[in-house]
Design a protein around this motif. Structure first.
Motif, short mmCIF file in Angstrom:
data_model
loop_
_atom_site.label_atom_id
_atom_site.label_comp_id
_atom_site.label_asym_id
_atom_site.label_seq_id
_atom_site.Cartn_x
_atom_site.Cartn_y
_atom_site.Cartn_z
N ILE A 148 0.84 -1.20 0.00
CA ILE A 148 0.00 0.00 0.00
C ILE A 148 0.88 1.25 0.00
CG2 ILE A 148 -1.70 1.34 1.31
CD1 ILE A 148 -2.78 -1.33 2.36
N GLY A 149 1.91 1.23 0.85
CA GLY A 149 2.84 2.35 0.89
C GLY A 149 2.92 3.02 2.24
N ASN A 150 1.96 2.72 3.12
CA ASN A 150 1.96 3.35 4.44
C ASN A 150 2.25 2.35 5.56
OD1 ASN A 150 -0.40 1.90 4.36
ND2 ASN A 150 -1.76 3.60 4.88
N GLU A 151 2.77 1.17 5.21
CA GLU A 151 3.06 0.15 6.22
C GLU A 151 4.17 0.62 7.17
OE1 GLU A 151 1.60 -1.90 2.48
OE2 GLU A 151 3.09 -0.38 2.92
N LYS A 152 4.05 0.20 8.43
CA LYS A 152 5.03 0.55 9.44
C LYS A 152 5.57 -0.71 10.10
CE LYS A 152 2.74 4.95 10.62
NZ LYS A 152 3.81 5.91 10.34
N LEU A 153 6.61 -0.56 10.93
CA LEU A 153 7.18 -1.69 11.66
C LEU A 153 7.45 -1.31 13.10
CD1 LEU A 153 10.55 -1.37 12.20
CD2 LEU A 153 10.52 -1.38 9.72
N ILE A 154 7.57 -2.33 13.94
CA ILE A 154 7.98 -2.15 15.33
C ILE A 154 9.34 -2.81 15.51
CG2 ILE A 154 7.54 -2.84 17.72
CD1 ILE A 154 4.58 -2.54 17.21
N GLY A 155 10.27 -2.08 16.08
CA GLY A 155 11.59 -2.62 16.35
C GLY A 155 11.80 -2.85 17.84
N ILE A 156 12.47 -3.94 18.18
CA ILE A 156 12.83 -4.22 19.57
C ILE A 156 14.34 -4.42 19.62
CG2 ILE A 156 12.60 -5.79 21.53
CD1 ILE A 156 9.84 -6.58 20.42
N LEU A 157 15.02 -3.57 20.36
CA LEU A 157 16.47 -3.71 20.53
C LEU A 157 16.72 -4.26 21.92
CD1 LEU A 157 19.42 -3.27 19.75
CD2 LEU A 157 19.20 -0.88 20.45
N ASP A 158 17.16 -5.51 21.98
CA ASP A 158 17.41 -6.17 23.25
C ASP A 158 18.90 -6.12 23.57
OD1 ASP A 158 17.51 -7.74 25.48
OD2 ASP A 158 16.85 -9.59 24.50
N LEU A 159 19.23 -5.43 24.65
CA LEU A 159 20.63 -5.26 25.04
C LEU A 159 21.06 -6.21 26.17
CD1 LEU A 159 20.77 -1.34 24.94
CD2 LEU A 159 21.41 -2.95 23.14
N GLN A 160 20.27 -7.25 26.36
CA GLN A 160 20.61 -8.25 27.39
C GLN A 160 21.98 -8.87 27.11
OE1 GLN A 160 18.07 -9.52 29.84
NE2 GLN A 160 19.86 -10.35 30.83
N GLN A 161 22.82 -8.90 28.12
CA GLN A 161 24.13 -9.56 28.07
C GLN A 161 25.12 -8.95 27.07
OE1 GLN A 161 23.06 -13.72 27.43
NE2 GLN A 161 23.08 -14.09 29.63
N ILE A 162 24.90 -7.69 26.68
CA ILE A 162 25.89 -7.08 25.79
C ILE A 162 27.16 -6.75 26.59
CG2 ILE A 162 24.18 -6.10 24.23
CD1 ILE A 162 24.96 -3.32 25.44
N THR A 163 28.28 -6.75 25.89
CA THR A 163 29.55 -6.37 26.49
C THR A 163 30.13 -5.21 25.67
OG1 THR A 163 30.92 -7.81 25.09
CG2 THR A 163 29.94 -8.80 27.07
N TYR A 164 31.27 -4.72 26.08
CA TYR A 164 31.89 -3.61 25.35
C TYR A 164 32.23 -4.01 23.91
CZ TYR A 164 32.20 -0.99 29.70
OH TYR A 164 31.87 -0.30 30.85
N LYS A 165 32.44 -5.30 23.67
CA LYS A 165 32.75 -5.77 22.31
C LYS A 165 31.57 -5.63 21.36
CE LYS A 165 36.37 -9.11 23.57
NZ LYS A 165 36.77 -10.54 23.53
N ASN A 166 30.36 -5.58 21.93
CA ASN A 166 29.16 -5.47 21.10
C ASN A 166 28.79 -4.03 20.78
OD1 ASN A 166 28.11 -7.92 23.36
ND2 ASN A 166 28.47 -8.40 21.21
N ILE A 167 29.38 -3.09 21.50
CA ILE A 167 29.00 -1.69 21.32
C ILE A 167 29.40 -1.19 19.94
CG2 ILE A 167 29.44 0.68 22.09
CD1 ILE A 167 29.56 -0.33 24.91
N ASP A 168 28.42 -0.62 19.23
CA ASP A 168 28.66 -0.15 17.87
C ASP A 168 27.74 1.04 17.60
OD1 ASP A 168 29.34 0.16 15.24
OD2 ASP A 168 28.72 -1.85 14.59
N ALA A 169 28.14 2.19 18.09
CA ALA A 169 27.33 3.40 17.91
C ALA A 169 27.14 3.70 16.43
CB ALA A 169 28.00 4.59 18.61
#
Length: 243
Positions: free
Chosen positions: A129-150
């Motif tokens: 249709i053209g107006n579709e949207k999405l929901i995002g979930i960012l789960d930061l459980q158990q992240i370490t400094y190695k996972n950080i990627d600004a």
């Protein structure tokens, strides 16, 4: 549709043509996303639309990014596609602990497109249709400094802002550790006000209950309070992407 919207759409289509683009094959719902993102300014919306067309033609010449273009990113199995929320929005989950900064930035950018395109397409009932949207979930459980990627976070949100206007319904951030707060503050600096207003940092039980209620247990995996299993995005087959 209101009269002022019709006028804005007509002006935008004319402005797109003057800029060397083409809006003929796109319906009003698609163009309205660009108008809303630019506060109903037809000229600014047209400029954004033409920039989007040029970007798509260069980065996504096939119209979609095949799995074969992003093998390293898919191998990490860090993104999941979970069906539709109560409001009919596809739910995408990102596991921060499975992400590591990419050595191939072009592949990562293609991966962002691959994920966003596939997530949006998963909500199509027939054609787009053209107006579709999405929901995002960012789960930061158990992240370490190695996972950080600004840089990766900024790229993802900037793609949404510049090339997927009004596609983000809401983004929930779960399990944010204290050491990540300064990272998020830096990332937030690059986000538009309209984007920031759609981001919810879930930090207590009341907010978690609201999060589950808004998305619905049918679309949430068991570990987030729902009834389903996690489904890696590469395991979701969409016929629309091959059309």
């Amino acid at each position: 549709m209101e009269k002022n919207q019709e006028i804005a759409l007509t002006r935008m289509r004319k402005s797109v043509e003057k800029l060397g683009g083409s809006a003929g094959e796109y319906g009003d719902p698609t163009l309205m996303r660009f108008l809303i993102a630019r506060s109903m300014d037809s000229d600014k919306a047209a400029k954004m639309f033409v920039q989007w067309q040029k970007w798509r033609a260069k980065l996504v010449p096939l119209g979609f990014i095949p799995d074969s273009d992003v093998p390293d990113e898919l191998e990490a199995r860090k993104i999941y596609l979970q069906g539709l929320s109560k409001n009919g929005y596809p739910v995408m989950i990102v596991k921060g602990s499975k992400h590591f900064p990419s050595k191939d930035q072009l592949q990562f950018k293609k991966y962002v497109v691959h994920v966003l395109d596939k997530t949006i397409a998963s909500s199509f009932k027939g054609g787009e249709i053209g107006n579709e949207k999405l929901i995002g979930i960012l789960d930061l459980q158990q992240i370490t400094y190695k996972n950080i990627d600004a840089r990766a976070l900024i790229t993802g949100f900037q793609f949404l802002q510049a090339y997927y206007p009004e596609r983000l319904a809401k983004c929930f951030i779960l399990n944010m550790p204290r050491f990540f707060v300064s990272v998020w503050r830096m990332v937030s600096y690059f986000l538009e006000k309209a984007t920031l207003e759609k981001i919810v940092i879930v930090s207590n039980e009341d907010e978690r209950r609201e999060f589950i209620k808004e998305i619905g247990e049918d679309a949430l995996p068991e570990e987030y309070g729902g009834w389903t299993k996690l489904v890696a995005i590469q395991n979701v087959v969409l016929i629309q992407l091959e059309d």
